[in-house]
Design an enzyme around this catalytic site. Structure first.
Site, PDB file in Angstrom:
ATOM      1  CB  CYS A 107      -0.928   0.031   1.206  1.00 35.77           C
ATOM      2  SG  CYS A 107      -1.784  -1.515   1.480  1.00 35.77           S
TER       3      CYS A 107
ATOM      4  CB  SER B 212      -9.665   2.762   3.488  1.00 36.10           C
ATOM      5  OG  SER B 212      -8.732   1.704   3.468  1.00 36.10           O
TER       6      SER B 212
ATOM      7  CB  ILE C 108     -11.592  -2.497  -2.373  1.00 39.46           C
ATOM      8  CG1 ILE C 108     -10.656  -3.318  -1.489  1.00 39.46           C
ATOM      9  CG2 ILE C 108     -11.453  -2.871  -3.823  1.00 39.46           C
ATOM     10  CD1 ILE C 108     -10.923  -4.806  -1.565  1.00 39.46           C
TER      11      ILE C 108
ATOM     12  CE  LYS D  31     -14.691   4.180   6.586  1.00 37.80           C
ATOM     13  NZ  LYS D  31     -15.357   4.148   5.279  1.00 37.80           N
TER      14      LYS D  31
ATOM     15  CG  HIS E 171      -6.451   2.118   0.551  1.00 40.37           C
ATOM     16  ND1 HIS E 171      -5.295   2.675   0.043  1.00 40.37           N
ATOM     17  CD2 HIS E 171      -6.067   1.090   1.339  1.00 40.37           C
ATOM     18  CE1 HIS E 171      -4.247   1.984   0.515  1.00 40.37           C
ATOM     19  NE2 HIS E 171      -4.691   1.022   1.288  1.00 40.37           N
TER      20      HIS E 171
END
Lengths: 354, 387, 135
Positions: free
Chosen positions: B83, B207, B209, B328, B332
């Protein structure tokens, strides 16, 4: 009648261990699910054991064998053979025993195979191990009777088809906590219960499973054993018979002249169900947990198809120290997490997904 | 080393982009950034991405995106750090320009997470953790964060609902960001009632996808006159690492990777935590915001929630957090996230965010992008170029 | 079907085999080629006893594909007696009965089956201690 079976060198049980999963399905759940509870007063057992989603014959055999090793106090590498008797091996092709041997550090100098003879596959493994040690091909062999039995949903056998079993390390008599005095095996072609290849659930002949199958074979093997060893039922401290339910072993004990006192230990089916290849042998572990030097024990299995192995065992003074080295059979029987029918059906793959 | 700056910004909305593929998202963001900067070509392109191979069956993104962006022949490579891939790609560009090896590098973070079923994406995201010893134990990425949050609640005596402060703030801000995935506020009551995914983490801690791409152009400050985009100075873009597996960490609730990264960032920028006007933590899960604030020096151990309450993390507060909605609220798109964070912070400093989101004190912004559960942490500090 | 990996990791999965540093005695699990403490490359295999305490845990309700049939299940970090922390599932217990600090012992269980046709992966999990053995 032929003579009893006895190895050239005396053989006995050097270590033993039991295993029963923690989950229980009350028989009332099945009754309520399939018969609106109309047979609630006539249930064959109180509850049965159910394997968790992460358990199978291999994982259960590992734990029972670990307990047997603790009691035997031998080095794992001293074991030269592993036989796993079951009708629910996780693989159709790939031996269960190699995983057990690898986990317990018994490999690689062993032979190993899966055995199948319905509910007597466990005692079949004991017979093979006895012969193997008795002929001095090795000093120790691991014999396991273990099952995660499946009953067709709604079938009479669903009440009892359960999970559990026991493992035995067989070895020379002088190292044993119980010596095999002799055995007798009795086999005929009797199609009382079977499961064809690729079928999920077994078929059975209803009442035909009783008199010509269960009772006939057990009484023949036990009578021949007693005659060959010149023993009578009263010479035994305890006896255990294959226990597909509670009633059958009680009845066959009575038919053969064994008292209620003699079967008070080892009759576990009311609490855990019928553990198939593990059924008579887990009963034996409970008797051993409660036994003393000089006790004589009768073990008689029954396997559909059909046959029975009967053994006479003489407990030695090694029992006292061995018992406390591993959890008792009742430690497993007494623990319990209840599951309902829905969860049981999901865990046992009874819900058709596709 | 040369001083570096950002001169061009681009981003696509964060959405479920059913109609766009990976390359079109990336090219849109990159060409927008190039137009903003006023450049026709670049010396290099770095692509931040985590899962193109697993979820789009496409690797080799550097050359692919350079080609489709009309930059035939330009050096291009994909940078992967879970990430943290987005900020890792920025770090590579900063190194190239600061060292003098290149004069202009385009950074594009891109991710498409909606190509396969959610469960498959869940499994792919979990590859950020230890494959042999965490993932094969059945851990999901949410599960790893749940292990952290459970212990945090235990050690510091918080109630699960105390964490609502972070997602409530993020959603509040996201409603004003046209590029955000979730443009609706949520309440603490909704948080308390929301569905558990990996106990104690609920859906509103997590958060979403999503798909998206963001891009920026990194150049040397000595060459600023060649570009038309309003420049923002990159004072620091520093990486710290830690064990990938949680169980091997020295102290479970201390993000050592974040501490290492932040210390370097403060050092090279000559700033301290007190100088930061607004902070963009990697709020992939609420617990990550708390741990990030503590390891970065904003709050004492176990005090992030109380601190956040005290200083006020809202738009009018003393330390605004996740000003454009954070992970959030904005969403994300994992490998793109680190670039979105920096693009949004740069917009904030330029004064180009929607008026509701424009802060009073907006000169220095700090951004933290986290790979895995803290194994790669990249802290970036941006500053207005003062005349 | 990741058969080589399944086979390669069996010492770890079946017997919790890590490494012990020959220079500083530091224990590691998973096995590491370089000691985390003293950076030595000399180490010997070390089997952990499989007893420990639960440090933290979660109940997973949305799982990666291959674990999906088993939800909800519990994954925890377990502090082994020897002082090493490992990640494992906690089994034979209901989520509501799990508490931080509970004593656990290793058992071998099915981790997952690779579909209906692939291999079954076995390995360590932990459960509440069945019986404290005095011997």
């Amino acid at each position: 009648m032929s003579e009893i079976m006895k190895p050239a060198r005396d053989v006995g049980i050097v270590g033993y261990g039991a295993y029963v999963p923690v989950y229980r399905l009350p028989a009332s759940e099945i009754s309520n699910q399939w018969r609106s509870g109309h047979d609630l007063n006539f249930l064959p057992i109180k509850q049965k054991s159910v394997p968790g989603m992460d358990e199978d014959v291999i994982t259960m055999s590992i734990e029972a064998s670990k307990n047997a090793l603790k009691r035997a106090g031998i080095h794992p590498k001293d074991i030269r053979a592993i036989w796993v008797g079951s009708e629910s091996h996780p693989y159709a092709v790939k031996p269960s025993g190699t995983v057990v041997g690898e986990v317990l550090n018994i490999i690689p100098n062993i032979l190993s195979a899966d055995m199948e003879f319905a509910c007597k596959a466990g005692t079949e493994a004991i017979q093979a191990a006895t012969a193997f040690i008795g002929s001095s091909m090795g000093d120790y062999a691991l014999a396991i009777g273990m099952d995660t039995a499946q009953g067709r949903p709604g079938d009479a056998l669903e009440y009892t088809a359960a999970a559990g079993g026991a493992a035995f390390i067989m070895g020379p008599a002088e190292k044993s906590l119980a010596v095999v005095e002799g055995s007798f095996s009795y086999v005929t072609d009797t199609p009382d219960f079977f499961r064809r290849a690729y079928q999920k659930y077994p078929e059975h002949g209803n009442r035909f499973t009783g008199e010509p199958a269960y009772f006939k074979h057990i009484t023949e093997s036990v009578k021949a054993l007693l005659k060959g060893l010149n023993l009578k039922p009263s010479d035994f401290t305890a006896a255990v018979f294959h226990q597909p339910n509670v009633k059958f072993p009680q009845n066959v004990a009575k038919m053969l002249g064994f008292s209620k006192e003699q079967i008070k230990y080892g009759l576990l089916s009311g609490m855990i169900g019928n553990t198939y290849a593990g059924s008579s042998v887990i009963g034996l572990t409970d008797i051993l947990d409660h036994s003393h030097a000089g006790d004589r024990i009768l073990l008689a299995s029954f396997g559909s198809g059909a046959g029975s192995d009967a053994f006479s065992l003489m407990v030695t003074n090694k029992i006292k120290n061995a018992v406390k080295k591993a959890p008792l059979t009742m430690d497993y029987v007494d623990r319990s997490i209840s599951v309902n029918y829905g969860l049981y059906a999901r865990w046992r793959n009874k819900i058709i997904m596709e | 080393m040369r001083k570096v700056a950002i001169v061009g910004l681009g981003q696509t909305p964060v959405r479920e982009h059913w109609g766009s593929n990976l390359r079109d998202l990336a090219v849109t963001a990159l060409r927008d950034a190039m137009e903003d900067a006023g450049v026709e070509t670049l010396d290099g392109v770095t692509v931040g991405n985590m899962l193109s191979g697993a979820l789009s069956e496409q690797e080799h993104l550097g050359a692919l995106i350079a080609d489709y962006a009309g930059l035939e022949g330009v050096e291009g490579m994909k940078i992967e750090a879970a990430c943290g891939s987005g900020a890792a790609a920025i770090r590579m560009a900063v190194k190239a320009v600061a060292s003098g090896l290149m004069d202009s590098v385009g950074v594009v973070g891109v991710e498409k997470l909606t190509e396969f079923s959610g469960k498959f994406s869940t499994a792919s995201l979990a590859t950020a953790a230890d494959a042999d010893y965490e993932i094969t134990m059945g851990l999901s990425f949410v599960g790893i964060n749940a292990l952290l949050m459970r212990r945090y609640l235990h050690d510091y005596n918080y109630d699960r609902n105390d964490f609502a402060i972070f997602p409530v703030n993020a959603h509040h801000n996201a409603q004003y960001n046209p590029n955000a995935m979730f443009r609706h506020p949520i309440t603490a009551e909704q948080y308390a009632k929301s569905k558990i995914i990996a106990d104690p983490i609920n859906i509103l801690d997590s958060s979403p996808i999503a798909d998206g791409a963001a891009a920026l152009i990194v150049v040397a400050q000595e060459n600023l006159s060649q570009f038309k985009g309003k420049p923002i100075s990159i004072l620091a873009c520093e990486v710290g690492t830690d064990t990938v597996a949680l169980d091997n960490r020295e102290e479970l609730l201390w993000l050592k990777g974040a501490e290492r990264s932040v210390k370097k960032a403060y050092h090279v920028s000559g700033l301290s935590v007190k100088d930061i006007d607004f902070y963009e933590p990697h709020d992939a899960f609420s617990i990550m915001t708390a741990l990030s604030m503590e390891a970065s020096g904003f709050a004492e151990k176990g005090q992030a929630i109380k601190f956040a309450d005290k200083v006020d993390i809202g738009l009018k507060g003393k330390l605004p957090l996740n000003v454009c909605g954070g992970l959030k609220g904005r969403g994300h798109p994992v490998g793109a996230t680190g670039v979105y964070q920096v693009v949004e912070a740069a917009q904030q400093i330029r004064g180009e965010v929607p008026p509701e989101l424009q802060l009073e004190r907006n000169h220095i912004g700090m951004i933290q992008n986290i790979g895995g559960s803290g194994a790669t942490v990249i802290t970036t500090i941006l500053k207005k170029i003062g005349k | 079907m990741d058969i080589p990996r399944y086979w390669r990791l069996k010492d770890q999965r079946y017997r919790l085999q890590g490494r012990k540093c020959k220079d500083c005695g530091n224990l590691s699990f998973p096995p590491r080629l370089v000691c985390q403490k003293c950076k030595s490359r000399k180490s010997v295999p070390h089997e952990f006893k499989g007893l420990g305490k639960l440090y933290t845990y979660t109940a997973i309700y949305q799982a990666p594909d291959r674990f999906d049939p088993m939800v909800p299940y519990i994954v925890g970090l377990i502090d082994l007696e020897e002082g090493v922390r490992i990640t494992a599932q906690v089994t034979d217990v209901l989520p509501e009965d799990v508490v931080i600090g509970m004593d656990l012992e290793m058992v071998i269980r099915k981790i997952y089956a690779d579909g209906d046709k692939g291999p079954i992966l076995y390995g360590y999990k932990f459960r509440p201690i069945l019986k404290k053995m005095t011997a």
